[in-house]
Design a protein around this motif. Sequence first.
Motif, PDB file in Angstrom:
ATOM      1  N   ALA A  79     -21.600   0.508 -43.923  1.00 36.97           N
ATOM      2  CA  ALA A  79     -21.187   1.622 -43.069  1.00 36.97           C
ATOM      3  C   ALA A  79     -20.453   1.040 -41.871  1.00 36.97           C
ATOM      4  O   ALA A  79     -20.790  -0.048 -41.401  1.00 36.97           O
ATOM      5  CB  ALA A  79     -22.394   2.434 -42.604  1.00 36.97           C
ATOM      6  N   TYR A  80     -19.467   1.773 -41.405  1.00 38.06           N
ATOM      7  CA  TYR A  80     -18.774   1.339 -40.197  1.00 38.06           C
ATOM      8  C   TYR A  80     -18.247   2.542 -39.428  1.00 38.06           C
ATOM      9  O   TYR A  80     -18.146   3.646 -39.965  1.00 38.06           O
ATOM     10  CB  TYR A  80     -17.649   0.346 -40.490  1.00 38.06           C
ATOM     11  CG  TYR A  80     -16.539   0.844 -41.380  1.00 38.06           C
ATOM     12  CD1 TYR A  80     -15.482   1.603 -40.871  1.00 38.06           C
ATOM     13  CD2 TYR A  80     -16.514   0.530 -42.728  1.00 38.06           C
ATOM     14  CE1 TYR A  80     -14.460   2.043 -41.683  1.00 38.06           C
ATOM     15  CE2 TYR A  80     -15.495   0.959 -43.555  1.00 38.06           C
ATOM     16  CZ  TYR A  80     -14.465   1.716 -43.020  1.00 38.06           C
ATOM     17  OH  TYR A  80     -13.447   2.161 -43.828  1.00 38.06           O
ATOM     18  N   ALA A  81     -17.940   2.300 -38.163  1.00 37.25           N
ATOM     19  CA  ALA A  81     -17.305   3.287 -37.301  1.00 37.25           C
ATOM     20  C   ALA A  81     -15.923   2.752 -36.968  1.00 37.25           C
ATOM     21  O   ALA A  81     -15.788   1.614 -36.529  1.00 37.25           O
ATOM     22  CB  ALA A  81     -18.125   3.508 -36.036  1.00 37.25           C
ATOM     23  N   ASN A  97     -17.022   7.803 -39.050  1.00 39.44           N
ATOM     24  CA  ASN A  97     -17.949   6.955 -39.793  1.00 39.44           C
ATOM     25  C   ASN A  97     -17.605   6.945 -41.274  1.00 39.44           C
ATOM     26  O   ASN A  97     -17.046   7.894 -41.806  1.00 39.44           O
ATOM     27  CB  ASN A  97     -19.410   7.375 -39.569  1.00 39.44           C
ATOM     28  CG  ASN A  97     -19.829   8.552 -40.404  1.00 39.44           C
ATOM     29  OD1 ASN A  97     -19.182   9.586 -40.435  1.00 39.44           O
ATOM     30  ND2 ASN A  97     -20.938   8.396 -41.096  1.00 39.44           N
ATOM     31  N   VAL A 117     -26.633   5.068 -42.021  1.00 38.66           N
ATOM     32  CA  VAL A 117     -26.014   5.956 -41.027  1.00 38.66           C
ATOM     33  C   VAL A 117     -26.871   6.008 -39.761  1.00 38.66           C
ATOM     34  O   VAL A 117     -26.337   6.010 -38.650  1.00 38.66           O
ATOM     35  CB  VAL A 117     -25.742   7.363 -41.603  1.00 38.66           C
ATOM     36  CG1 VAL A 117     -25.197   8.301 -40.520  1.00 38.66           C
ATOM     37  CG2 VAL A 117     -24.754   7.276 -42.769  1.00 38.66           C
ATOM     38  N   LEU A 147     -26.088   2.938 -37.943  1.00 36.58           N
ATOM     39  CA  LEU A 147     -24.745   3.045 -37.383  1.00 36.58           C
ATOM     40  C   LEU A 147     -24.748   3.906 -36.121  1.00 36.58           C
ATOM     41  O   LEU A 147     -24.125   3.550 -35.110  1.00 36.58           O
ATOM     42  CB  LEU A 147     -23.785   3.628 -38.426  1.00 36.58           C
ATOM     43  CG  LEU A 147     -22.320   3.655 -38.030  1.00 36.58           C
ATOM     44  CD1 LEU A 147     -21.753   2.237 -37.951  1.00 36.58           C
ATOM     45  CD2 LEU A 147     -21.520   4.492 -39.012  1.00 36.58           C
ATOM     46  N   CYS A 186     -23.702   2.627 -32.452  1.00 35.64           N
ATOM     47  CA  CYS A 186     -22.658   3.296 -31.670  1.00 35.64           C
ATOM     48  C   CYS A 186     -23.118   3.619 -30.252  1.00 35.64           C
ATOM     49  O   CYS A 186     -22.291   3.703 -29.345  1.00 35.64           O
ATOM     50  CB  CYS A 186     -22.182   4.560 -32.378  1.00 35.64           C
ATOM     51  SG  CYS A 186     -21.088   4.229 -33.787  1.00 35.64           S
ATOM     52  N   LEU A 217     -19.071  11.042 -33.129  1.00 32.80           N
ATOM     53  CA  LEU A 217     -18.831  10.444 -34.436  1.00 32.80           C
ATOM     54  C   LEU A 217     -18.400  11.564 -35.381  1.00 32.80           C
ATOM     55  O   LEU A 217     -19.037  12.625 -35.425  1.00 32.80           O
ATOM     56  CB  LEU A 217     -20.098   9.751 -34.945  1.00 32.80           C
ATOM     57  CG  LEU A 217     -19.929   8.657 -35.977  1.00 32.80           C
ATOM     58  CD1 LEU A 217     -18.983   7.566 -35.507  1.00 32.80           C
ATOM     59  CD2 LEU A 217     -21.275   8.045 -36.320  1.00 32.80           C
ATOM     60  N   ALA A 224     -17.291  12.678 -39.353  1.00 30.17           N
ATOM     61  CA  ALA A 224     -17.351  12.350 -40.784  1.00 30.17           C
ATOM     62  C   ALA A 224     -16.348  13.248 -41.498  1.00 30.17           C
ATOM     63  O   ALA A 224     -16.287  14.446 -41.238  1.00 30.17           O
ATOM     64  CB  ALA A 224     -18.756  12.577 -41.334  1.00 30.17           C
ATOM     65  N   HIS A 255     -25.185  13.838 -44.086  1.00 31.88           N
ATOM     66  CA  HIS A 255     -24.684  14.006 -42.724  1.00 31.88           C
ATOM     67  C   HIS A 255     -25.324  15.208 -42.030  1.00 31.88           C
ATOM     68  O   HIS A 255     -25.724  15.113 -40.872  1.00 31.88           O
ATOM     69  CB  HIS A 255     -23.154  14.095 -42.725  1.00 31.88           C
ATOM     70  CG  HIS A 255     -22.509  12.770 -42.923  1.00 31.88           C
ATOM     71  ND1 HIS A 255     -22.241  12.253 -44.182  1.00 31.88           N
ATOM     72  CD2 HIS A 255     -22.108  11.836 -42.037  1.00 31.88           C
ATOM     73  CE1 HIS A 255     -21.690  11.069 -44.040  1.00 31.88           C
ATOM     74  NE2 HIS A 255     -21.595  10.791 -42.753  1.00 31.88           N
TER      75      HIS A 255
END
Length: 174
Positions: free
Chosen positions: A75-77, A92, A110, A113, A117, A125, A127, A143
């Motif tokens: 997972a990344y932002a 995200n 998540v 993450l 953040c 954030l 999605a 989510h």
Amino acid sequence: MLRYSERPVIRPATVADLPAVAAIFAHYVETSVVTFEETPPTVADWARKLADLDDHGLPFLVTAEADTGAVAGYAYAAPWRPKPAYRHTAENTVYLSPAHTGRGLGRSLVTALLDACTRTAVRQLVAVVVDEKGEPNPSLALHRSLGFTEAGRLSAVGHKHGRWLDTVLLQRAV
């Protein structure tokens, strides 16, 4: 739902993780509509992504099997938009190896993450989730269960595998 038998190991991604990350994403590029990419990025592309996120001070995490260390997901932002006023908003991304879905790893990733953040300049954030109308959508469910709320829908904005697809925009304060 099956649960991961041990607490997942979630840590920052390294260059050594990128072949596994590339393989996980390639599966979804080639076999699904959950991404609008049509050509899988190379390991070199992923190395540039990792460096760019690092330059932006944004997290890129992997989850690995406790016993083998094999990467099971990531997972990344990433920056939401390039304009300066968006600098506190990120998008995200989360993907799991097909062999590791349904075990709670997406939720763990998540959640980690979101936590990561909070140590950055990110305040919102976003999605972007493909909606295959009428099909089960684990990403939307995940989510929403983590407090993301629907902020909009873009109808028929993607065309892949002969289908027109919508995206649902969700957001959450960090």
